[in-house]
Scaffold this active site. Structure first.
Site, PDB file in Angstrom:
ATOM      1  N   CYS A 125       0.824  -1.210   0.000  1.00 27.43           N
ATOM      2  CA  CYS A 125       0.000   0.000   0.000  1.00 27.43           C
ATOM      3  C   CYS A 125       0.856   1.256   0.000  1.00 27.43           C
ATOM      4  CB  CYS A 125      -0.948   0.002   1.196  1.00 27.43           C
ATOM      5  SG  CYS A 125      -0.111   0.022   2.790  1.00 27.43           S
ATOM      6  N   CYS A 181      -2.592  -2.877   8.687  1.00 31.19           N
ATOM      7  CA  CYS A 181      -2.246  -1.533   9.165  1.00 31.19           C
ATOM      8  C   CYS A 181      -1.770  -1.600  10.619  1.00 31.19           C
ATOM      9  CB  CYS A 181      -3.451  -0.600   9.047  1.00 31.19           C
ATOM     10  SG  CYS A 181      -4.327  -0.750   7.479  1.00 31.19           S
TER      11      CYS A 181
END
Ligand code: FES
Length: 128
Positions: free
Chosen positions: A34, A103
């Site tokens: 990402c 994350c």
């Protein structure tokens, strides 16, 4: 609601945000997929994390995870910070969507990298 209130709160009002000028340990990690980057700073006295801050260039979940992680390790011994898992961070945030769990992994890795940097620097300082 996709995100918990806690995630939204930590995203909108991140705790311990910002660079630390006199950090004893700095950890920087990223996720190649990402492209998000997280930087964690710790101040250590007598092996206790007396202060911690972070800078995250990334998604809302990454910001919330780093914010939560700083609160979880502040005031704790460094060895305890090493045991912080991304699962614990996600749980403290009342959960993250499955595709956002990576994350919270960044937060775990950033804390670990900062502690490792602290150990490395300490080792060097102790050399004659
Ligand atoms: Fe990659 Fe959140 S989308 S850290």
């Amino acid at each position: 609601m996709l995100y918990s209130e806690k995630v939204m709160d930590h995203f909108q009002h991140p705790r311990n945000l910002g660079k630390m000028e006199d950090a004893d340990g700095i950890g920087e990690v990223g996720n190649a997929k990402c492209g998000d980057i997280m930087k964690m700073y710790i101040k250590v006295e007598n092996d206790i994390i007396t202060d911690v801050s972070f800078n995250t260039f990334g998604c809302g979940s990454a910001i919330a995870s780093s914010s939560m992680a700083t609160e979880m390790i502040k005031g704790k011994p460094v060895e305890e910070a090493l045991e912080l898992t991304n699962k614990a961070v996600a749980e403290a945030l009342d959960g993250l969507p499955a595709h956002k769990m990576h994350c919270s992994v960044l937060a775990e890795e950033a804390v670990r990298a900062a502690v490792q940097d602290y150990y490395d620097k300490k080792g060097m300082a102790n050399e004659p």
